[in-house]
Enzyme design. Structure first.
Site, PDB file in Angstrom:
ATOM      1  CB  SER A 205      -0.897  -0.165   1.055  1.00  0.00           C
ATOM      2  OG  SER A 205      -1.922   0.687   0.965  1.00  0.00           O
TER       3      SER A 205
ATOM      4  CG  HIS B   3      -5.575  -2.008  -0.299  1.00  0.00           C
ATOM      5  ND1 HIS B   3      -5.087  -1.353  -1.566  1.00  0.00           N
ATOM      6  CD2 HIS B   3      -4.939  -1.367   0.681  1.00  0.00           C
ATOM      7  CE1 HIS B   3      -4.065  -0.826  -1.198  1.00  0.00           C
ATOM      8  NE2 HIS B   3      -3.880  -0.618   0.075  1.00  0.00           N
TER       9      HIS B   3
HETATM   10  C1  GCU Z   1      -5.320   5.036   1.390  1.00  0.00           C
HETATM   11  C2  GCU Z   1      -4.624   5.890   0.392  1.00  0.00           C
HETATM   12  C3  GCU Z   1      -3.845   4.966  -0.656  1.00  0.00           C
HETATM   13  C4  GCU Z   1      -2.884   4.234   0.171  1.00  0.00           C
HETATM   14  C5  GCU Z   1      -3.486   3.291   1.367  1.00  0.00           C
HETATM   15  C6  GCU Z   1      -2.506   2.681   2.240  1.00  0.00           C
HETATM   16  O1  GCU Z   1      -6.280   4.249   0.816  1.00  0.00           O
HETATM   17  O2  GCU Z   1      -5.694   6.517  -0.411  1.00  0.00           O
HETATM   18  O3  GCU Z   1      -3.277   5.724  -1.710  1.00  0.00           O
HETATM   19  O4  GCU Z   1      -2.267   3.177  -0.671  1.00  0.00           O
HETATM   20  O5  GCU Z   1      -4.388   4.306   2.108  1.00  0.00           O
HETATM   21  O6  GCU Z   1      -1.443   2.841   2.528  1.00  0.00           O
HETATM   22  O7  GCU Z   1      -3.388   1.882   2.983  1.00  0.00           O
END
Ligand code: GCU
Length: 438
Positions: free
Chosen positions: A275, A418
């Site tokens: 992420s 995710h």
């Molecule tokens: C949010 C953000 C993302 C990121 C994510 C994370 O959703 O919008 O860009 O990757 O957090 O790091 O969990």
């Protein structure tokens, strides 16, 4: 290993985590994506993605084509690194002169004697009360030659990141009180599955990103960047480092230590992050060519997903005042709503890792991160891999979930949302075995 799931509107604090580490655990059913985030609409319809022209990795700023590896390496690549530095992640300082390593635990048997564990403190400033990285390291026991290694950057302290009672209990930032609290009271983001790596002859090291800087806007004053403010400087300049650059810089400092460890083959160190830490490893790998390979999990917008493709998160969402502007150079905000005006896009970031192996791991219901946008960035960057004599994706057809393309430039989409799921780990090990051979 962590299973991280969250929706568009989440921040690090709201990441929901499962501790399941067995192959039977299933990702949660996909949640409908948020239509509006930070007051900005998000598009999830292919028909509304729009048309765009990507900046060409193989054309120099003066319009001349890049036809050979030397021109790429000596002209185009350095110019692109500078561009990402100034416009997206921010310029970071080099290796600190005052940095010092203290091997706190020199080598203790772990995981039934299959691994040797080391714990190292990396003091980043002369004043030892300043930020320090607590690096946890496992090496395959009885290895006859220096081992390749996967360096992961983690959302929680080492003691929360692995199942090993021998690991010193760390501290984590509490985003509410902005103070450090014992890791036992903080959140764990699941456990890294170290043993299969060790059994494959690959070492593992990790540290908590908060050791470098806490992940909230006010973190600036509490982490490494504050230590680099010039006398009288109250605010960072528009091209100075955001926290993603700071975390990437921390990975380079971990590498500085690994280069001194005789049991590690520093020419075979791969990096991994999920992420925002997927974005972090994209930038660390693009910037610091000592990293031999990169595995970026769901790096999404600001990572491997194309910004010009209007799908899921956009630069405007990322840099909205209530969200993550602190993670990037202030300059990056200029492109919010105007990605076509940016001199860079994710295809160029992917290309900066060439010729080194890069695995983009995504999830088919991680709409916010735009898994297809990552694929398309890699399709374009494949031309650079080719130019450098390596295998790009060799296809323009987006593969279905669970159909890995494991070339030098690799793409894999799990079926789910995710983050990283246990079955991803098997793909990682396959990729690392393939590419970290002596
Ligand atoms: C949010 C953000 C993302 C990121 C994510 C994370 O959703 O919008 O860009 O990757 O957090 O790091 O969990």
């Amino acid at each position: 290993m962590p299973i991280v799931r969250h929706t568009a509107s989440c921040c690090a604090l709201l990441i929901a985590v499962s501790f399941a580490t067995t192959a039977s655990s299933q990702p949660a059913p996909p949640k409908p994506p948020d239509a509006v985030v930070a007051g900005i609409p998000a598009n999830y319809e292919e028909s509304k993605v729009g048309t765009y022209t990507l900046p060409d990795p193989l054309t120099l700023a003066d319009g001349k084509p890049v036809r050979d590896a030397t021109t790429w390496m000596t002209k185009r690549r350095p110019a692109l690194v500078k561009l990402f530095e100034e416009e997206q992640f921010g310029r970071a300082p080099g290796r600190p002169a005052a940095m010092r390593f203290e091997v706190v635990e020199k080598g203790t048997a772990a995981f039934d004697g299959r691994a040797t564990r080391r714990q190292v403190t990396i003091f980043l400033t002369a004043d030892h009360s300043g930020p320090k990285i607590h690096l946890l390291e496992y090496l395959p026991a009885g290895a006859k030659t220096p081992a390749p290694l996967l360096l992961g950057i983690n959302f929680s302290a080492n003691s929360n990141a692995v199942t090993d009672p021998g690991v010193a209990v760390g501290e984590v930032w509490d985003a509410k009180t902005k103070t450090l609290i014992p890791a036992t009271q903080g959140r764990s983001f699941g456990k890294m599955s170290v043993e299969p790596l060790i059994d494959a002859g690959i070492g593992f090291a990790t540290f908590y990103y908060g050791d470098v800087e806490p992940d909230f806007a006010e973190g600036y004053a509490l982490g490494i960047r504050e230590k680099y403010l010039k006398p009288g400087q109250a605010e960072r300049a528009p091209d100075e480092w955001g926290s993603i650059a700071a975390w990437s810089w921390g990975m380079s400092r971990a590498m500085d230590y690994l280069e001194t460890d005789k049991d590690v083959d520093a020419k075979r160190v791969a990096i991994h992050g999920v992420s925002r830490l997927g974005k972090t490893v994209m930038w660390a790998g693009a910037h610091d060519t000592r990293f031999a390979a990169v595995i970026a999990s769901c790096s999404g917008e600001g990572g491997a997903a194309l910004s010009r493709r209007n799908y899921g998160e956009t630069i405007a969402h990322l840099t909205a005042p209530t969200r993550f502007p602190y993670q990037f150079a202030l300059n990056y905000g200029k492109f919010g709503g105007y990605p076509d005006t940016a001199p860079m896009d994710a295809n160029l970031l992917v290309a900066l890792i060439a010729p080194r192996p890069l695995l983009l791991q995504t999830g088919d219901t991680d709409f916010w991160s735009d898994p297809k946008g990552e694929f398309l960035a890699a399709v374009d960057a494949s031309r650079v891999y080719k130019l450098l004599g390596k295998d790009g994706l060799d296809t323009t057809e987006w593969p279905a979930a669970k159909q890995p393309i494991l070339h030098d430039l690799a793409y894999y989409m799990h079926d789910g949302g995710h983050g990283m799921v246990p079955s991803d780990w098997d793909i990682y090990i396959q990729f690392l075995k393939q590419h970290l051979k002596p």
